[in-house]
Design an enzyme around this catalytic site. Structure first.
Site, mmCIF file in Angstrom:
data_model
loop_
_atom_site.group_PDB
_atom_site.id
_atom_site.type_symbol
_atom_site.label_atom_id
_atom_site.label_comp_id
_atom_site.label_asym_id
_atom_site.label_seq_id
_atom_site.Cartn_x
_atom_site.Cartn_y
_atom_site.Cartn_z
ATOM 1 N N ASP A 3 -41.761 -48.035 53.876
ATOM 2 C CA ASP A 3 -40.532 -48.733 54.244
ATOM 3 C C ASP A 3 -39.357 -47.784 54.050
ATOM 4 O OD1 ASP A 3 -38.407 -50.488 54.596
ATOM 5 O OD2 ASP A 3 -39.415 -52.130 53.574
ATOM 6 N N ASP B 280 -38.102 -50.002 60.808
ATOM 7 C CA ASP B 280 -38.071 -49.265 59.539
ATOM 8 C C ASP B 280 -39.319 -49.456 58.685
ATOM 9 O OD1 ASP B 280 -37.639 -51.900 58.937
ATOM 10 O OD2 ASP B 280 -35.930 -51.565 57.614
ATOM 11 N N GLU B 281 -40.404 -49.964 59.281
ATOM 12 C CA GLU B 281 -41.634 -50.200 58.518
ATOM 13 C C GLU B 281 -42.859 -49.700 59.278
ATOM 14 O OE1 GLU B 281 -41.956 -54.133 56.211
ATOM 15 O OE2 GLU B 281 -40.648 -54.612 57.908
#
Length: 385
Positions: free
Chosen positions: A9, A102-103
């Site tokens: 993350d 974002d992961e």
């Protein structure tokens, strides 16, 4: 053999992207969002200290943290940096799934026989930070659910390993809010009967949970017990999303044409939001009765909001349809897609608009995409009945 799943993350991703370009933002409260009536898209840990969080109304955020630096944000910039991170991960990891902007999930099962999973993951984390300049947190475990919860507990810029025999001790004391996809309504329902921690939820009979919250009860019970067999799916980027309508009889009825376009946009925009996409390029296509075909396109700020896309589509149609000849086919296409689980214009629309889209999408998800439609769509419906 146990699987080895990593969840990575990017910490406060939007804020971190801005800090790459402006070092003066480091160490101060930063809020990414827009407009007095807009909502917070992201914020730094310094702002979170004052109680600011994502999706909070901007007015409330600035009351809590009046000295925060507010930045409207740039989704195109964030998308490019996200793609750079994805490329770094794909160059090293055998299987990479991009869960959002974002992961990422990585399946590195078997890699411990050659390198040691912990050492390998730490080196990959350092590689991402070195090549992109972005801070990363990660968790390593046996499935996606436990890894994702672990990353949340390891932030900021942290790392954690949760082997099979440590899953229950790790999960049990945590709030049920930590379970992925457990929404606020479900939390309130469970909280009212005293289920606030994962260990309590894990001990509930599955059939009781299903009676309370429906078919998702069994999945929720599995997650609370650290059970998740879902695979890490290799990342592939969708290039476009589109739809076309060929009329049974060629038409020059402008009200009908606009109604059809409205229905198309609503359907496609809902699909964008359901799949977690934002579009930046809109194309309208018309085919005349003589089979001449014309298209026109324009760029828009990254969005998945009906009202933004519909305005653009209708404007393109007005510019495109100039021959006043009967139309045989009409189509809409969205391209320039980027990942982003966002439902409206991130930096411009209001809290009220966000709530409206969330409510409509819940209804559409439960009863079908056409269960809620704009008034323009009734013309189309009447034309087909």
């Amino acid at each position: 053999m146990d699987r080895i799943i990593v969840h990575m993350d990017l910490d406060t991703f939007f804020v971190s992207c801005e800090r790459l370009e402006n070092s003066k933002l480091v160490g101060i409260p930063v809020i990414i969002g827009g407009g007095d009536r807009g909502v917070v898209a992201s914020c730094s840990y310094e702002a979170r200290y004052f109680g600011v969080h994502s999706a909070m109304p901007m007015k409330m955020a600035l009351r809590l943290c009046p000295d925060a630096r507010v930045i409207r944000g740039d989704m195109e910039k964030y998308s490019k940096l996200s793609s750079l991170v994805t490329q770094v991960l794909e160059d090293s990891a055998p299987i990479v799934e991009k869960a959002s902007i974002d992961e990422h999930y990585l399946d590195i099962s078997g890699i411990d026989r050659f390198f040691g999973a912990s050492k390998w993951t730490l080196e990959l984390m350092e590689k991402v930070q070195k090549e992109t300049g972005l801070p990363v947190s990660y968790a390593l475990s046996v499935n996606k659910t436990v890894a994702k919860i672990g990353t949340g507990e390891s932030k900021p810029a942290g790392k954690i390993e949760i082997p099979q025999d440590r899953i229950k001790p790790f999960l049990n004391p945590l709030s049920i809010k930590k379970i992925p996809m457990l929404g606020e309504a479900t939390y309130r329902l469970l909280s009212r009967i005293g289920i606030r921690y994962i260990h309590t939820l894990a001990e509930m009979p599955v059939d009781v949970l299903q009676q309370m919250i429906g078919k998702n009860g069994a999945e929720l019970w599995k997650k609370a017990n650290g059970i998740d067999y879902s695979p890490v799916e290799p990342y592939t980027e969708r290039k476009s999303i589109s739809t076309e309508n060929t009329f049974g009889t060629d038409t020059i009825d402008l009200k009908l044409l606009r109604s059809v376009l409205s229905g198309m946009v609503e359907k496609l925009a809902f699909q964008l939001r359901e799949e977690g996409w934002l579009t930046s390029t809109v194309t309208v296509k018309i085919r005349y009765s003589n089979f001449d075909t014309e298209t026109k396109q324009c760029r828009v700020p990254y969005t998945s909001a009906d009202h933004v896309l519909l305005s653009c589509v209708l404007d393109l149609f007005e510019k495109l349809y100039h021959r006043r000849m009967r139309i045989r086919l009409i189509g809409v296409r969205f391209t320039g897609l980027v990942r982003g689980n966002l439902q409206i214009r991130l930096f411009e629309d209001t809290e009220e608009m966000l709530s409206l889209y969330q409510a409509m999408d819940k209804i559409k998800h439960r009863f079908g995409p056409e269960s809620v439609i704009r008034a323009e769509g009734f013309i189309k419906k009447r034309a087909h009945t």
